[in-house]
Design a protein around this motif. Structure first.
Motif, PDB file in Angstrom:
ATOM      1  N   GLN A 193      15.940   2.194  26.536  1.00 40.83           N
ATOM      2  CA  GLN A 193      16.289   3.341  25.525  1.00 40.83           C
ATOM      3  C   GLN A 193      15.600   4.520  25.933  1.00 40.83           C
ATOM      4  O   GLN A 193      16.277   5.739  25.907  1.00 40.83           O
ATOM      5  N   ALA A 194      14.455   4.411  26.549  1.00 44.13           N
ATOM      6  CA  ALA A 194      13.941   5.754  27.045  1.00 44.13           C
ATOM      7  C   ALA A 194      14.845   6.478  28.280  1.00 44.13           C
ATOM      8  O   ALA A 194      14.810   7.564  28.234  1.00 44.13           O
ATOM      9  N   SER A 202      10.738  -8.511  26.952  1.00 41.37           N
ATOM     10  CA  SER A 202      12.218  -8.181  26.560  1.00 41.37           C
ATOM     11  C   SER A 202      12.058  -6.767  25.534  1.00 41.37           C
ATOM     12  O   SER A 202      12.760  -6.064  25.572  1.00 41.37           O
ATOM     13  N   GLN A 203      10.946  -6.677  24.850  1.00 38.62           N
ATOM     14  CA  GLN A 203      10.713  -5.426  23.914  1.00 38.62           C
ATOM     15  C   GLN A 203      10.564  -4.449  24.965  1.00 38.62           C
ATOM     16  O   GLN A 203      11.065  -3.280  24.751  1.00 38.62           O
ATOM     17  N   GLY A 204       9.644  -4.518  26.018  1.00 37.80           N
ATOM     18  CA  GLY A 204       9.417  -3.702  27.092  1.00 37.80           C
ATOM     19  C   GLY A 204      10.602  -3.064  27.766  1.00 37.80           C
ATOM     20  O   GLY A 204      10.708  -1.891  27.990  1.00 37.80           O
ATOM     21  N   ILE A 205      11.357  -3.968  28.244  1.00 31.99           N
ATOM     22  CA  ILE A 205      12.698  -3.649  28.795  1.00 31.99           C
ATOM     23  C   ILE A 205      13.739  -2.839  27.842  1.00 31.99           C
ATOM     24  O   ILE A 205      14.236  -1.880  28.333  1.00 31.99           O
ATOM     25  N   GLN A 206      13.749  -3.497  26.725  1.00 30.92           N
ATOM     26  CA  GLN A 206      14.447  -2.629  25.685  1.00 30.92           C
ATOM     27  C   GLN A 206      13.943  -1.098  25.693  1.00 30.92           C
ATOM     28  O   GLN A 206      14.880  -0.107  25.718  1.00 30.92           O
ATOM     29  N   GLN A 207      12.700  -0.850  25.354  1.00 29.46           N
ATOM     30  CA  GLN A 207      12.003   0.299  25.319  1.00 29.46           C
ATOM     31  C   GLN A 207      12.229   1.209  26.573  1.00 29.46           C
ATOM     32  O   GLN A 207      12.736   2.394  26.297  1.00 29.46           O
ATOM     33  N   ALA A 230      18.716  10.467  30.065  1.00 31.62           N
ATOM     34  CA  ALA A 230      19.734  10.706  30.610  1.00 31.62           C
ATOM     35  C   ALA A 230      20.579  11.670  29.517  1.00 31.62           C
ATOM     36  O   ALA A 230      21.256  12.628  29.995  1.00 31.62           O
ATOM     37  N   GLU A 231      20.313  11.514  28.311  1.00 32.35           N
ATOM     38  CA  GLU A 231      21.048  12.321  27.357  1.00 32.35           C
ATOM     39  C   GLU A 231      20.450  13.754  27.466  1.00 32.35           C
ATOM     40  O   GLU A 231      21.170  14.969  27.561  1.00 32.35           O
ATOM     41  N   LYS A 232      19.219  13.920  27.520  1.00 27.50           N
ATOM     42  CA  LYS A 232      18.495  15.132  27.738  1.00 27.50           C
ATOM     43  C   LYS A 232      18.848  16.121  28.987  1.00 27.50           C
ATOM     44  O   LYS A 232      19.026  17.131  28.970  1.00 27.50           O
ATOM     45  N   VAL A 233      18.947  15.216  30.148  1.00 27.91           N
ATOM     46  CA  VAL A 233      19.303  15.686  31.386  1.00 27.91           C
ATOM     47  C   VAL A 233      20.704  16.402  31.083  1.00 27.91           C
ATOM     48  O   VAL A 233      21.195  17.352  31.775  1.00 27.91           O
ATOM     49  N   ALA A 234      21.649  15.566  30.688  1.00 24.92           N
ATOM     50  CA  ALA A 234      23.032  16.034  30.355  1.00 24.92           C
ATOM     51  C   ALA A 234      23.056  17.080  29.404  1.00 24.92           C
ATOM     52  O   ALA A 234      23.838  17.762  29.761  1.00 24.92           O
ATOM     53  N   GLU A 235      22.421  17.039  28.381  1.00 29.73           N
ATOM     54  CA  GLU A 235      22.244  18.421  27.592  1.00 29.73           C
ATOM     55  C   GLU A 235      21.730  19.430  28.276  1.00 29.73           C
ATOM     56  O   GLU A 235      22.510  20.592  27.992  1.00 29.73           O
ATOM     57  N   ALA A 236      20.977  19.286  29.271  1.00 27.60           N
ATOM     58  CA  ALA A 236      20.210  20.558  29.924  1.00 27.60           C
ATOM     59  C   ALA A 236      21.451  21.009  30.902  1.00 27.60           C
ATOM     60  O   ALA A 236      21.470  22.362  30.891  1.00 27.60           O
TER      61      ALA A 236
END
Length: 118
Positions: free
Chosen positions: A13-14, A5-10, A19-25
């Protein structure tokens, strides 16, 4: 299960950060493209203004010589018209008198080609 569950959460989040970095780019890329387009438009406008200025200068130079030809032709025309008017005034009476003389002085005579058959 908790570690999964922690791995899936990580991973989620990654993925979200990616996706945020791609959108910003993409936003940066679009801003840069827009800026480049504006700069290109400005350069094009400056080039167009420069070429138009050069064209106007050449046109003025060409029309300047053409304009002097026009004024010269107009002067010659005025001189000729005044000469024609002077000749008209001088010869008007003589021409009218000759014309009236031909109209009033009728001399009946037989034409040279007339044949009398008889």
């Amino acid at each position: 299960m908790a570690s999964q569950s922690q791995g899936i959460q990580q991973l989620l989040q990654a993925e979200k950060r990616a996706a945020e970095k791609v959108a910003e780019a993409r936003k940066r890329k679009n801003r840069r493209l827009k800026q480049a387009k504006e700069e290109a438009q400005e350069e094009i406008e400056q080039y167009r203004l420069q070429r138009e200025k050069e064209f106007k200068a050449k046109e003025a130079a060409a029309l300047g010589s053409h304009g002097s030809c026009t004024t010269e032709v107009e002067k010659e025309t005025q001189v000729k018209m005044s000469a024609i008017q002077g000749n008209f005034q001088t010869n008007r009476e003589e021409v009218l008198n000759n014309l009236l003389k031909f109209v009033y002085d009728i001399k009946p005579e037989i034409h040279v080609n007339y044949r009398i058959n008889g």
